[in-house]
Motif scaffolding. Structure first.
Motif, PDB file in Angstrom:
ATOM      1  N   SER A  93       5.901 -38.739  52.609  1.00 38.30           N
ATOM      2  CA  SER A  93       6.508 -39.479  51.493  1.00 38.30           C
ATOM      3  C   SER A  93       6.346 -40.977  51.723  1.00 38.30           C
ATOM      4  O   SER A  93       6.267 -41.438  52.864  1.00 38.30           O
ATOM      5  CB  SER A  93       7.990 -39.133  51.365  1.00 38.30           C
ATOM      6  N   ASP A  98      30.964 -28.057  47.205  1.00 43.69           N
ATOM      7  CA  ASP A  98      30.365 -27.561  45.966  1.00 43.69           C
ATOM      8  C   ASP A  98      28.975 -28.154  45.825  1.00 43.69           C
ATOM      9  O   ASP A  98      28.776 -29.335  46.089  1.00 43.69           O
ATOM     10  CB  ASP A  98      31.206 -27.980  44.755  1.00 43.69           C
ATOM     11  N   LEU A  99      28.039 -27.351  45.387  1.00 45.18           N
ATOM     12  CA  LEU A  99      26.666 -27.848  45.243  1.00 45.18           C
ATOM     13  C   LEU A  99      26.313 -28.028  43.773  1.00 45.18           C
ATOM     14  O   LEU A  99      26.759 -27.301  42.940  1.00 45.18           O
ATOM     15  CB  LEU A  99      25.686 -26.875  45.901  1.00 45.18           C
ATOM     16  N   ARG A 123      20.739 -34.341  43.707  1.00 43.09           N
ATOM     17  CA  ARG A 123      19.683 -34.023  42.740  1.00 43.09           C
ATOM     18  C   ARG A 123      19.726 -32.561  42.289  1.00 43.09           C
ATOM     19  O   ARG A 123      19.172 -32.188  41.270  1.00 43.09           O
ATOM     20  CB  ARG A 123      18.331 -34.320  43.392  1.00 43.09           C
ATOM     21  N   GLY A 124      20.367 -31.733  43.100  1.00 40.07           N
ATOM     22  CA  GLY A 124      20.421 -30.296  42.776  1.00 40.07           C
ATOM     23  C   GLY A 124      19.317 -29.510  43.465  1.00 40.07           C
ATOM     24  O   GLY A 124      19.240 -28.288  43.312  1.00 40.07           O
ATOM     25  N   THR A 125      18.445 -30.198  44.213  1.00 41.53           N
ATOM     26  CA  THR A 125      17.336 -29.510  44.898  1.00 41.53           C
ATOM     27  C   THR A 125      17.860 -28.462  45.881  1.00 41.53           C
ATOM     28  O   THR A 125      17.241 -27.417  46.092  1.00 41.53           O
ATOM     29  CB  THR A 125      16.463 -30.539  45.654  1.00 41.53           C
ATOM     30  N   ARG A 130      20.163 -26.482  45.477  1.00 40.11           N
ATOM     31  CA  ARG A 130      20.470 -25.209  44.796  1.00 40.11           C
ATOM     32  C   ARG A 130      19.291 -24.239  44.864  1.00 40.11           C
ATOM     33  O   ARG A 130      19.485 -23.035  44.877  1.00 40.11           O
ATOM     34  CB  ARG A 130      20.844 -25.468  43.335  1.00 40.11           C
ATOM     35  N   PHE A 131      18.071 -24.800  44.842  1.00 39.21           N
ATOM     36  CA  PHE A 131      16.895 -23.932  44.954  1.00 39.21           C
ATOM     37  C   PHE A 131      16.823 -23.331  46.364  1.00 39.21           C
ATOM     38  O   PHE A 131      16.403 -22.192  46.534  1.00 39.21           O
ATOM     39  CB  PHE A 131      15.608 -24.710  44.672  1.00 39.21           C
ATOM     40  N   LEU A 132      17.203 -24.134  47.358  1.00 39.16           N
ATOM     41  CA  LEU A 132      17.103 -23.676  48.754  1.00 39.16           C
ATOM     42  C   LEU A 132      18.180 -22.649  49.089  1.00 39.16           C
ATOM     43  O   LEU A 132      17.924 -21.657  49.774  1.00 39.16           O
ATOM     44  CB  LEU A 132      17.240 -24.867  49.714  1.00 39.16           C
ATOM     45  N   ILE A 133      19.397 -22.912  48.591  1.00 39.90           N
ATOM     46  CA  ILE A 133      20.550 -22.091  48.972  1.00 39.90           C
ATOM     47  C   ILE A 133      20.397 -20.631  48.533  1.00 39.90           C
ATOM     48  O   ILE A 133      20.972 -19.736  49.132  1.00 39.90           O
ATOM     49  CB  ILE A 133      21.838 -22.718  48.366  1.00 39.90           C
ATOM     50  N   SER A 186      20.670 -36.641  49.300  1.00 34.73           N
ATOM     51  CA  SER A 186      19.955 -36.776  48.027  1.00 34.73           C
ATOM     52  C   SER A 186      19.584 -35.406  47.448  1.00 34.73           C
ATOM     53  O   SER A 186      19.586 -35.227  46.233  1.00 34.73           O
ATOM     54  CB  SER A 186      18.710 -37.656  48.189  1.00 34.73           C
ATOM     55  N   ASP A 187      19.284 -34.438  48.296  1.00 30.22           N
ATOM     56  CA  ASP A 187      18.973 -33.093  47.791  1.00 30.22           C
ATOM     57  C   ASP A 187      20.186 -32.472  47.112  1.00 30.22           C
ATOM     58  O   ASP A 187      20.065 -31.731  46.140  1.00 30.22           O
ATOM     59  CB  ASP A 187      18.532 -32.177  48.947  1.00 30.22           C
ATOM     60  N   ASP A 221      19.364 -38.996  55.466  1.00 28.31           N
ATOM     61  CA  ASP A 221      19.177 -38.202  54.244  1.00 28.31           C
ATOM     62  C   ASP A 221      18.940 -36.725  54.552  1.00 28.31           C
ATOM     63  O   ASP A 221      18.062 -36.095  53.978  1.00 28.31           O
ATOM     64  CB  ASP A 221      18.021 -38.773  53.423  1.00 28.31           C
ATOM     65  N   ARG A 249       8.502 -43.274  51.125  1.00 24.76           N
ATOM     66  CA  ARG A 249       9.707 -43.811  51.767  1.00 24.76           C
ATOM     67  C   ARG A 249       9.647 -43.597  53.289  1.00 24.76           C
ATOM     68  O   ARG A 249      10.006 -44.480  54.068  1.00 24.76           O
ATOM     69  CB  ARG A 249      10.945 -43.133  51.189  1.00 24.76           C
ATOM     70  N   ARG A 267       8.866 -34.310  55.162  1.00 23.93           N
ATOM     71  CA  ARG A 267       9.678 -35.271  54.389  1.00 23.93           C
ATOM     72  C   ARG A 267       9.494 -36.685  54.923  1.00 23.93           C
ATOM     73  O   ARG A 267       9.591 -37.659  54.178  1.00 23.93           O
ATOM     74  CB  ARG A 267      11.154 -34.876  54.430  1.00 23.93           C
TER      75      ARG A 267
END
Lengths: 267, 297
Positions: free
Chosen positions: A17, A266-267, A104-106, A108-111, A100-101, A96, A19, A13
């Motif tokens: 990137s 809450d995610l 953005r909802g990212t 949710r994929f990890l969890i 930001s994850d 970060d 940034r 990360r």
């Protein structure tokens, strides 16, 4: 296993990137300016005997005469500067971890594939390793500067390297933990840094008010992250580790709060 | 085997009840439609099942494990409604991390990512970042992440919302082909689409369960649905009502006609003869009612 994967991904990360590279380049430029225009000239200036005597008495007045005990002037300056500057860089670069994850909802994929605990501590460990890397790089640059001027000075400075590294590693740890906590609450990296600064100032005022009106309570002097820095600069050598429990305790408390917030949010 | 079981599952946001004591038991097999109007609690239910939010009361188990259990890693997959991949990194890198978290090793993870991208017909976009893709392609990539490994239950929240028809068709075909490997639960407002894919339905309204189970074939008896463009409504209704056994003809919002007839009368044959006699071309005739008519008609 998932903690390791997530921690290693923090490096990606940073280094993969745009940034991340902007942050690295900006820090490298600031550090180069500091190295060339502050540490190098100041070390030469202080090393002259007359100035050294005057400065010694000045440092003694401010209780920082322990800086005189350092064998290498450059390393002593690095120590004094890094103690106060690197925590600010940490508050920006480690902001970060979650924010930001999460927005953005990212996350949710990890969890679905790793527990919240793994994600939280994986990100913390990854960011902490990055801070250790920054300490190593900045110290290496100071050693290179010392070696460039005099090989003899480098011999004086080398024994001080482990002391400075271990102390800087301890100093930065609660700041990474602080950013782990606020990045769970914040919606972006900028907001996380803002929350951390505002939270720090508010707590500083509250503690000051309590001390002035109801105190003194000596324990409250150690509540804020970095509260040991003033005392740390007065110590030298391995005596500095006398204050090690303070950042460790800060880290445990901040990580505990962050872990709780992560598991409740809450995610 | 039960894929989802909930007992008294509730979620409150302050004074608002998003889900109200939901008792649900869904078995593995054919895709299941999760339907209901906006605010019915569909996304809340998905979020609870995925462990994104905590229940106010009640319990939920997935494949026999409590929600959030590490035993569900690799078994439960989901396409959340508003979740996006990180725009800073390539698709391949991000999916590879997800595969690694599911237990795939380095080269296996790479191969698995390529497999799922090929499955969603995006095998050549791995090196691209999400921002370089269209909305439909990003949705397909999100769908691809649900196929990593061999999930037993896949929850899809509005998988085709806001997507162009070609991408919708690809996603629908994909769900159909993958449904033999996993149980899909699909939330959508597109009832036509759900009817094509699903054989059972969970119907929520205002956070309560109104209906759950297989789409009832007996509810189709006594109805025919016909799509008939370029024929005057008045003329068609008049001719239709002349047929023996026809009780009522209604024009539906989407342009179809719903013909109600007495059960036992072979109205379909007579209807076809009438259409041929008048030279009225029809698009399709369905025995029974659409899911929309059944639920909201």
């Amino acid at each position: 296993m998932s903690v390791i994967s997530i921690a290693l991904n923090e490096w990606a990360r940073l280094f993969l990137s745009k940034r991340g590279w902007i942050a690295i380049i900006a820090f490298a430029l600031i550090w180069a300016i500091f190295l060339m225009y502050v540490i190098a000239p100041a070390a030469r200036y202080i090393s002259s005997q007359e100035v050294g005597l005057v400065l010694g008495s000045l440092l003694a007045r401010f209780g920082a005469n322990a800086l005189n005990n350092w064998q290498s002037t450059e390393m002593a300056l690095y120590w004094a500067f890094a103690l106060y500057v690197l925590p600010f860089f940490t508050m920006i670069s480690a902001a970060d971890q979650i924010a930001s994850d999460k927005a953005r909802g990212t996350l949710r994929f990890l969890i679905l594939r790793a527990s919240r605990t793994s994600v939280f501590f994986g990100r913390f460990i990854g960011q902490y390793l990055i801070q250790l890397f920054i300490i190593i790089v900045t110290m290496a640059s100071v050693l290179a500067l010392i070696g460039y001027h005099s090989a003899e000075s480098l011999t004086d400075a080398l024994p001080e390297v482990p002391v400075v590294f271990v102390n800087m590693a301890l100093v930065l740890m609660p700041y990474v933990a602080l950013m782990a906590l606020v990045s769970v609450i914040a919606q972006s990296a900028k907001q996380a840094t803002l929350f951390a600064i505002i939270g720090w100032i508010v707590l500083w005022f509250v503690l000051g008010y309590v001390q002035n009106n109801f105190g003194p309570f000596p324990i409250l002097d150690w509540v804020l992250p970095g509260s040991q820095l003033g005392s740390l600069v007065r110590l030298s050598g391995w005596d500095t580790l006398n204050l090690a429990p303070i950042p460790l305790l800060h880290t445990v408390v901040l990580l505990g709060l962050g872990w709780f917030a992560m598991n409740r949010s809450d995610l | 085997m039960n894929v989802i079981t909930t007992n008294g599952l509730s979620k409150h946001y302050g004074s608002v009840t998003a889900l109200d004591s939901l008792d649900l038991s869904l078995e593995s097999g054919e895709p299941i439609a999760l339907i209901g109007p906006n605010g019915a609690g569909k996304t809340t239910l998905f979020s609870l099942l995925c462990g994104y939010i905590r229940a106010s009361a009640g319990t939920a188990t997935i494949l026999g494990h409590p929600v959030g259990s590490s035993a569900l890693n690799g078994k439960l997959a989901a396409l959340p409604q508003d979740a996006h991949l990180d725009p800073r990194f390539s698709i391949q890198r991000q999916l590879r991390l997800l595969a690694k978290l599911q237990g795939f090793g380095g080269s296996d993870a790479r191969q698995e990512v390529q497999r799922v991208l090929d499955t969603v017909q995006l095998g050549d976009i791995g090196a691209k970042k999400p921002g370089e893709l269209s909305h439909g392609m990003r949705k397909r990539v999100s769908l691809a992440q649900t196929l990593i490994g061999s999930p037993e239950l896949v929850l899809l929240d509005e998988p085709t919302a806001g997507i162009d028809p070609p991408n919708v068709k690809i996603i629908r075909d994909l769900i159909r082909s993958e449904s033999s490997n996993a149980t899909f639960v699909i939330s959508s407002h597109n009832l036509d689409e759900l009817e094509k894919l699903c054989s059972s339905v969970v119907y929520l309204s205002s956070g309560k369960l109104l209906e759950s189970g297989p789409i009832d074939a007996s509810a189709d008896e006594g109805y025919l649905t016909i799509r008939l463009p370029s024929v005057s409504e008045e003329q068609f209704k008049r001719e239709c009502l002349k047929l023996n056994g026809v009780l009522d003809v209604q024009r539906q919002a989407q342009g179809d006609y719903l013909i109600q007839h007495t059960v036992g009368h072979a109205v379909d044959q007579a209807l076809l003869a009438m259409l041929a006699k008048n030279a009225w071309p029809y698009r399709h005739i369905i025995k029974g009612r659409s899911l929309e008519d059944r639920l909201y008609g």
